[in-house]
Enzyme design. Sequence first.
Site, mmCIF file in Angstrom:
data_model
loop_
_atom_site.group_PDB
_atom_site.id
_atom_site.type_symbol
_atom_site.label_atom_id
_atom_site.label_comp_id
_atom_site.label_asym_id
_atom_site.label_seq_id
_atom_site.Cartn_x
_atom_site.Cartn_y
_atom_site.Cartn_z
ATOM 1 N N ASP A 1 1.818 0.535 12.922
ATOM 2 C CA ASP A 1 2.945 1.186 13.332
ATOM 3 C C ASP A 1 2.654 1.858 14.871
ATOM 4 O O ASP A 1 3.356 1.754 15.701
ATOM 5 C CB ASP A 1 3.777 2.352 12.508
ATOM 6 C CG ASP A 1 3.920 1.527 11.136
ATOM 7 O OD1 ASP A 1 3.243 0.580 10.827
ATOM 8 O OD2 ASP A 1 4.673 2.174 10.356
ATOM 9 N N GLU A 2 1.678 2.883 14.654
ATOM 10 C CA GLU A 2 1.803 3.459 16.056
ATOM 11 C C GLU A 2 1.473 2.870 17.308
ATOM 12 O O GLU A 2 0.959 3.401 18.382
ATOM 13 C CB GLU A 2 0.702 4.877 15.904
ATOM 14 C CG GLU A 2 -0.892 4.470 15.140
ATOM 15 C CD GLU A 2 -0.998 4.243 13.622
ATOM 16 O OE1 GLU A 2 0.094 3.915 13.064
ATOM 17 O OE2 GLU A 2 -2.208 4.619 13.264
ATOM 18 N N TYR B 1 -1.679 -10.633 3.531
ATOM 19 C CA TYR B 1 -1.467 -9.161 3.976
ATOM 20 C C TYR B 1 -2.878 -8.689 4.471
ATOM 21 O O TYR B 1 -3.934 -8.665 3.757
ATOM 22 C CB TYR B 1 -0.969 -8.579 2.815
ATOM 23 C CG TYR B 1 -0.784 -6.927 2.855
ATOM 24 C CD1 TYR B 1 -1.178 -6.308 4.259
ATOM 25 C CD2 TYR B 1 -0.629 -6.164 1.781
ATOM 26 C CE1 TYR B 1 -0.880 -4.711 4.232
ATOM 27 C CE2 TYR B 1 -0.647 -4.713 1.893
ATOM 28 C CZ TYR B 1 -0.758 -4.106 3.034
ATOM 29 O OH TYR B 1 -0.552 -2.674 3.148
ATOM 30 N N THR C 1 0.927 -1.193 -0.095
ATOM 31 C CA THR C 1 0.015 -0.019 -0.038
ATOM 32 C C THR C 1 0.898 1.166 -0.063
ATOM 33 O O THR C 1 0.625 2.184 -0.821
ATOM 34 C CB THR C 1 -0.937 -0.018 1.377
ATOM 35 O OG1 THR C 1 -1.626 -1.165 1.187
ATOM 36 C CG2 THR C 1 -1.858 1.130 1.153
ATOM 37 N N LYS D 1 0.863 -10.500 7.589
ATOM 38 C CA LYS D 1 1.244 -9.045 7.670
ATOM 39 C C LYS D 1 -0.272 -8.542 8.481
ATOM 40 O O LYS D 1 -1.124 -8.525 7.755
ATOM 41 C CB LYS D 1 1.656 -8.085 6.834
ATOM 42 C CG LYS D 1 1.683 -6.778 7.130
ATOM 43 C CD LYS D 1 1.782 -5.993 5.870
ATOM 44 C CE LYS D 1 1.924 -4.397 6.289
ATOM 45 N NZ LYS D 1 2.032 -3.467 5.160
ATOM 46 N N GLY E 1 1.151 -4.402 11.459
ATOM 47 C CA GLY E 1 1.280 -3.313 10.437
ATOM 48 C C GLY E 1 0.586 -2.112 10.890
ATOM 49 O O GLY E 1 0.455 -1.270 9.919
#
Lengths: 307, 307, 307, 307
Positions: free
Chosen positions: C201-202, C143, C51, C173, C199
């Site tokens: 990240d934050e 994914y 993406t 993922k 997946g």
Amino acid sequence: MSQRVKKLTGLVAATFTPLTAEGEINLSVIAAYVDYLIEKQNVKSVFVNGTTGEGCSLTVDERKHLAAAWCQHGKGKLEQLIVHVGCMSIKDSQELARHAASIGADGISVISPSYFKPINADALRLFIKEVSASAPDLPMYYYHLPGMTGVALEAADVLNGIEREIPSFQGVKYSGTDLRDLGQCVCYSQSRDWSVLYGVDEQLLGALVLGVHGAVGSTYNYLGHIVNQMLSAFNNGNHTQTRDLQFGFMEVITFARTLGFDVSVNKQVMSEVSGLPMGPPRLPLLPCPVSKAQAIAQKIHNFTQGL
Amino acid sequence: MSQRVKKLTGLVAATFTPLTAEGEINLSVIAAYVDYLIEKQNVKSVFVNGTTGEGCSLTVDERKHLAAAWCQHGKGKLEQLIVHVGCMSIKDSQELARHAASIGADGISVISPSYFKPINADALRLFIKEVSASAPDLPMYYYHLPGMTGVALEAADVLNGIEREIPSFQGVKYSGTDLRDLGQCVCYSQSRDWSVLYGVDEQLLGALVLGVHGAVGSTYNYLGHIVNQMLSAFNNGNHTQTRDLQFGFMEVITFARTLGFDVSVNKQVMSEVSGLPMGPPRLPLLPCPVSKAQAIAQKIHNFTQGL
Amino acid sequence: MSQRVKKLTGLVAATFTPLTAEGEINLSVIAAYVDYLIEKQNVKSVFVNGTTGEGCSLTVDERKHLAAAWCQHGKGKLEQLIVHVGCMSIKDSQELARHAASIGADGISVISPSYFKPINADALRLFIKEVSASAPDLPMYYYHLPGMTGVALEAADVLNGIEREIPSFQGVKYSGTDLRDLGQCVCYSQSRDWSVLYGVDEQLLGALVLGVHGAVGSTYNYLGHIVNQMLSAFNNGNHTQTRDLQFGFMEVITFARTLGFDVSVNKQVMSEVSGLPMGPPRLPLLPCPVSKAQAIAQKIHNFTQGL
Amino acid sequence: MSQRVKKLTGLVAATFTPLTAEGEINLSVIAAYVDYLIEKQNVKSVFVNGTTGEGCSLTVDERKHLAAAWCQHGKGKLEQLIVHVGCMSIKDSQELARHAASIGADGISVISPSYFKPINADALRLFIKEVSASAPDLPMYYYHLPGMTGVALEAADVLNGIEREIPSFQGVKYSGTDLRDLGQCVCYSQSRDWSVLYGVDEQLLGALVLGVHGAVGSTYNYLGHIVNQMLSAFNNGNHTQTRDLQFGFMEVITFARTLGFDVSVNKQVMSEVSGLPMGPPRLPLLPCPVSKAQAIAQKIHNFTQGL
């Protein structure tokens, strides 16, 4: 349900709830509101305490006082007064249904609860049935508004067989854009002489052509006189004039939507156009800047004057 | 807010509302319910009339009676009793807030209205503020549950600056899976000594590691004793045991979800596991087939016995 | 799948696709990009044409050229190069899978098609299987990104039994916030020695505590070096430092989101922070105003310098 | 755009893509398909490689071969052949647009990309413009289908001013239920002599009354002859017959929806009704059980025979 039911047809104003500046219900406005609808808008039926009336933001007692005021001031003037009694709590709805019967309302209506959503049409029918049982002599209308409730059941599935469970069932206020589902409701209602009333004002024409019996909406509070012209044009087979009126109406609503046309803006537009003091909305709705409502009112004026 | 506020920490059971077979609130169960939570589940705080308690399906009076019964039977036994006073009507919430203060509740909580959704965080803060003003001495907790309300505001935006508007504000019940937003709430709460309580039982571990102070949830009614073990393991740095307990918990909830784990199923599971007669849910929720609840109760039994 | 598979662990950069000012793929940047990731970010694995890499906005040939360039310049330097081959057309995915095998990629990954959405987990598994059959010796990773695909299947259901259909299946993922579903994937993967890579990240910390083996994300392109510190702190049991790093990271992302943090903004931030010319995004994404990216880059700078 | 554009009106069949049992495109069916539409359905225009044609599940080359086959076998027989060239990648769309011009298509159409969604109407207009620039002499139609793309932009906003950016713009295929937005498109198109074609077959009547110029849909492949009767009845002012035909049509679609009426079921129904071998759908769509398609085909038979 003993006596012959007056069929609910034509335009029905989904009334706003006048509030004082302090946020209390303002019953002093109702008498003038009745006359304004009849004389200025040629609208003789009302749908009280619905979404436009911020019904769910009111207490049970407030809804009783409002319904009673409409009955009191509307008696002998209005053709039909439908009281929306839908609440999140079925007991509150049952209490409001009993009250509506006691004050001589012409019918009651129930929207699906939406915090807990009925898992299927049977569960929603059961909910409506339990409310209707508290006012068995009052015509019951299902209020279908998936856009607000998030209840994605097809109205035709809810209607399917409901007469066996609710003898007083009398039709549906259809506020959705799935005209296939609407068409199935119209078909199912024909042999049962129920009323199918459309509730998306800006695309009424798409429903008229499917044979709906009338329309319930907020804009009929201040544009009823124009939409009545549209209904006459349609009934007289004058489709060009019908379409032109609908296009003009669409343009007004499209303009209003660009400014954010929620119930609070709509309520302020009513104050601007009618001159009746509707007052502020109740939290969580925020008051509408007057300038925004005036811009929409001006657009309405230009539209109506241009006809 | 005069006296020092007891910080809300640890497990808080979101209580079910016992109903009779006829659907009336069954207050006779509350005393045994208090003792069951304390003695069998080692859970000493409760969150009454929330989503698990079908709060919005109850009338204002029923919610008052329930809150009063919990206060009466919980006094001196429970550490904290939080009364959820969130309603669609702000006036109903204000009335419930006043009542909660009058019966000695330890705090109140408000979920966002969801029929009319606040247009931004300011509107929601204003709603919470107007409710809190009816019980200015009671700690106020914002109940964040976007999955049910459809209100997609970030909780951290609602908390931002709220202390200036609501001195009694004391924290948030965070029932969402956006751990970034949760983390921002934890950060903002640290210097204000507020409580951040997580509300998605099956993924509590992901919130513990961000420093939440406790958890409010329905499964702590009957799995509190296990989750308390998980909290101890976490606090002792035993992350393998913590993770195994969380995985076992996840497996139970995943199994329950395959059978459709709504509030009505959850309520019947509580009856099965606790032996307390929770009774049926209220419409629009449909009663849960006993076999379904028994299958989940068996899964819980296997999980707890296997530890 | 003959030879032992290197387990995919640690940080994996979801690479951006450098484009020229005219919108053509800019392969001249890839060599420097490899070195930048390894030397500046301490990130030695990449996830190409996902993406973040605007994979679906590229033609099949462009995706081949990009994958080949990464293989060419990454050979001997990168630990693992995973090529995302997910397309709306299964035939395109099969062609890209064959190509990935031919250029020595370490693995391939497939996202669910999203224009036509698989009706259940079986349909999605079948899709993945048919793609994997075109490169049977390449490890296949599912994914899972419901936020973009709108495919609301649980990843654990897709994984359930997939090894019987796809011997080369090697993990997932997981780019979602349902940590219960994630936890079930971790459990299912343990005995099969698959990799579960997070997946979002934050909120990586919430997944680390559940035992994920690594993380694939766009921010590891320019914040990998910081997140590697977080991973070390976590592995060393230093949870306070881990949490502080995660909170700092959350604050950066929250700030970026207030400015609208889509792939085009993220891409421009990469250009600002790395100095590598990523170029504009491709339509329908609109170029990001440089000032916006610079404000985010400054926020990143303040965060990293403050450690 | 030099020569006078033939206005696109009446019924346009959104064609299915015949596939062999092995899943390859089956061009041998196209010639008979053209004749079937013209002779059996009285439908003389086609919309190729759209949603019904599983366009996005095909490779660029397959879409070229299909478009070429339709041009070849349709030349001199079909009135208009519109090739849908919408892809996730703008470069693929540009290649298909160039090809459509080279084979003599009568027009091209573009749906919004939906993995990356255009952030506003300007971004989508720019996407359409860049595709149209690859075939500047071919009439361009915007394909509005929010139900599949999730792109919630109003079509009227996309049309607003588009003629200044795309001289070859020629109208919109409107596959949505917001008749206000549709009405605004009809108004905007009137003075520009564009075609507005409705794309929700089961509620065509609601659009006809707003003045749309025709309709593009999958059901016109096998119910075109009936809908042509409906169009004639409407144009002759016979609204009772029009409504009865629309209600009958709605009932068929409602029945089909109860069985799950996706593209794969629709495709199998086409095989059953037309006798043309449409073959299986392509993954991620799963083949439709023949019995399901036969039940729908029987319902269609009963409907058409009953007229």
